[in-house]
Design a protein around this motif. Structure first.
Motif, PDB file in Angstrom:
ATOM      1  N   CYS A  25       8.475   7.822   3.959  1.00  0.00           N
ATOM      2  CA  CYS A  25       8.557   7.290   2.424  1.00  0.00           C
ATOM      3  C   CYS A  25       9.077   5.981   2.524  1.00  0.00           C
ATOM      4  CB  CYS A  25       9.264   8.417   1.652  1.00  0.00           C
ATOM      5  SG  CYS A  25       9.706   7.802  -0.009  1.00  0.00           S
ATOM      6  N   ASP A  26       8.765   5.059   1.707  1.00  0.00           N
ATOM      7  CA  ASP A  26       9.489   3.434   1.583  1.00  0.00           C
ATOM      8  C   ASP A  26      10.338   3.553   0.719  1.00  0.00           C
ATOM      9  OD1 ASP A  26       7.967   3.058  -0.745  1.00  0.00           O
ATOM     10  OD2 ASP A  26       6.583   1.779   0.175  1.00  0.00           O
ATOM     11  N   VAL A  68       6.886   5.586  -2.154  1.00  0.00           N
ATOM     12  CA  VAL A  68       5.518   5.912  -1.824  1.00  0.00           C
ATOM     13  C   VAL A  68       5.511   6.214  -0.357  1.00  0.00           C
ATOM     14  CG1 VAL A  68       3.217   4.621  -1.436  1.00  0.00           C
ATOM     15  CG2 VAL A  68       4.953   3.663  -3.325  1.00  0.00           C
ATOM     16  N   ARG A 119      -1.005  12.527  11.108  1.00  0.00           N
ATOM     17  CA  ARG A 119      -0.238  11.338  10.342  1.00  0.00           C
ATOM     18  C   ARG A 119       1.180  11.497  10.510  1.00  0.00           C
ATOM     19  NH1 ARG A 119      -3.846  11.899   4.748  1.00  0.00           N
ATOM     20  NH2 ARG A 119      -5.653  11.360   5.567  1.00  0.00           N
ATOM     21  N   GLN A 160       4.111  10.597   8.662  1.00  0.00           N
ATOM     22  CA  GLN A 160       4.290  10.295   7.303  1.00  0.00           C
ATOM     23  C   GLN A 160       5.815   9.708   7.006  1.00  0.00           C
ATOM     24  OE1 GLN A 160       3.222  14.101   6.021  1.00  0.00           O
ATOM     25  NE2 GLN A 160       1.303  13.536   5.500  1.00  0.00           N
ATOM     26  N   GLN A 192       6.809  -4.117   5.909  1.00  0.00           N
ATOM     27  CA  GLN A 192       6.246  -3.118   5.037  1.00  0.00           C
ATOM     28  C   GLN A 192       7.139  -2.377   4.337  1.00  0.00           C
ATOM     29  OE1 GLN A 192       3.104  -2.193   6.058  1.00  0.00           O
ATOM     30  NE2 GLN A 192       3.077  -0.506   4.367  1.00  0.00           N
ATOM     31  N   ASN A 193       8.367  -2.643   4.381  1.00  0.00           N
ATOM     32  CA  ASN A 193       9.244  -1.727   3.329  1.00  0.00           C
ATOM     33  C   ASN A 193       9.585  -2.726   2.015  1.00  0.00           C
ATOM     34  OD1 ASN A 193      10.442   1.032   4.392  1.00  0.00           O
ATOM     35  ND2 ASN A 193      10.554  -0.341   5.870  1.00  0.00           N
ATOM     36  N   ARG A 242       3.743   6.793   3.053  1.00  0.00           N
ATOM     37  CA  ARG A 242       2.751   6.112   3.544  1.00  0.00           C
ATOM     38  C   ARG A 242       2.594   6.790   4.921  1.00  0.00           C
ATOM     39  NH1 ARG A 242       1.900   1.395   0.931  1.00  0.00           N
ATOM     40  NH2 ARG A 242       3.353   0.633  -0.570  1.00  0.00           N
ATOM     41  N   LYS A 273       1.162   6.473   9.386  1.00  0.00           N
ATOM     42  CA  LYS A 273       0.057   5.660  10.366  1.00  0.00           C
ATOM     43  C   LYS A 273      -0.412   7.141  11.216  1.00  0.00           C
ATOM     44  CE  LYS A 273       1.554   1.366  11.350  1.00  0.00           C
ATOM     45  NZ  LYS A 273       1.810   0.155  12.408  1.00  0.00           N
ATOM     46  N   ASP A 283       1.440  -2.339  -4.091  1.00  0.00           N
ATOM     47  CA  ASP A 283       1.102  -2.779  -2.593  1.00  0.00           C
ATOM     48  C   ASP A 283       0.966  -4.246  -2.492  1.00  0.00           C
ATOM     49  OD1 ASP A 283       0.890  -0.556  -1.197  1.00  0.00           O
ATOM     50  OD2 ASP A 283      -1.204  -0.258  -1.433  1.00  0.00           O
TER      51      ASP A 283
END
Length: 142
Positions: free
Chosen positions: A25-26, A30, A21, A23, A55-56, A32, A34, A62
């Motif tokens: 942080c937004d 949060v 992953r 990883q 996405q941000n 997140r 991929k 969500d």
């Protein structure tokens, strides 16, 4: 200790990892991610993974926030992992993770990555003779 892409791939093989992953942080705080299959790990570490700037604008529910300039759904940034943050995730079989920066296609901070911002501020504090220390309080329910 600075790990190379090859070091991380070797660790993935040694740890029998199948998925990794990336990883991040937004801006809403949060975490997140991929996920990449280990067979593509080396190339994805070098190139990053595409992520739409929009996405941000997702909030903690969500849901897309109202239009935010510079974060429309057209155009993307790259999620690029920090090899030194390699960690096997004990709660997911054969899965590891790395903290990642959100970078522009030129490999530079695109201006909205919380991790890049934090690194910049820590550098400025160090220049002023201030050492930043932080910790986290993990809370969860079983």
């Amino acid at each position: 200790m600075t790990l190379s892409v090859e070091d991380v791939v070797e660790r993935a093989r040694a740890d029998d990892i199948r998925l990794v992953r990336f990883q991040y942080c937004d801006p809403a705080g949060v975490i997140r991610a991929k996920t990449v299959h280990v067979a593509r790990l080396a190339s994805r570490m070098r190139e990053g993974i595409g992520l739409t700037r929009a996405q941000n604008t997702l909030n903690m529910l969500d849901l897309l926030s109202p239009r935010v300039d510079g974060m429309e759904p057209v155009g993307e940034i790259r999620i690029t992992p920090d090899p030194d943050t390699w960690s096997v995730l004990p709660w997911v079989p054969r899965t590891a993770g790395m903290l990642s920066d959100q970078l522009g296609h030129d490999g530079m901070d695109w201006g909205c990555c919380p991790r890049s911002y934090l690194k910049r501020v820590i550098g400025q504090a160090a220049d002023a003779g201030i050492m930043v220390q932080a910790s986290f309080e993990n809370e969860f329910y079983l």
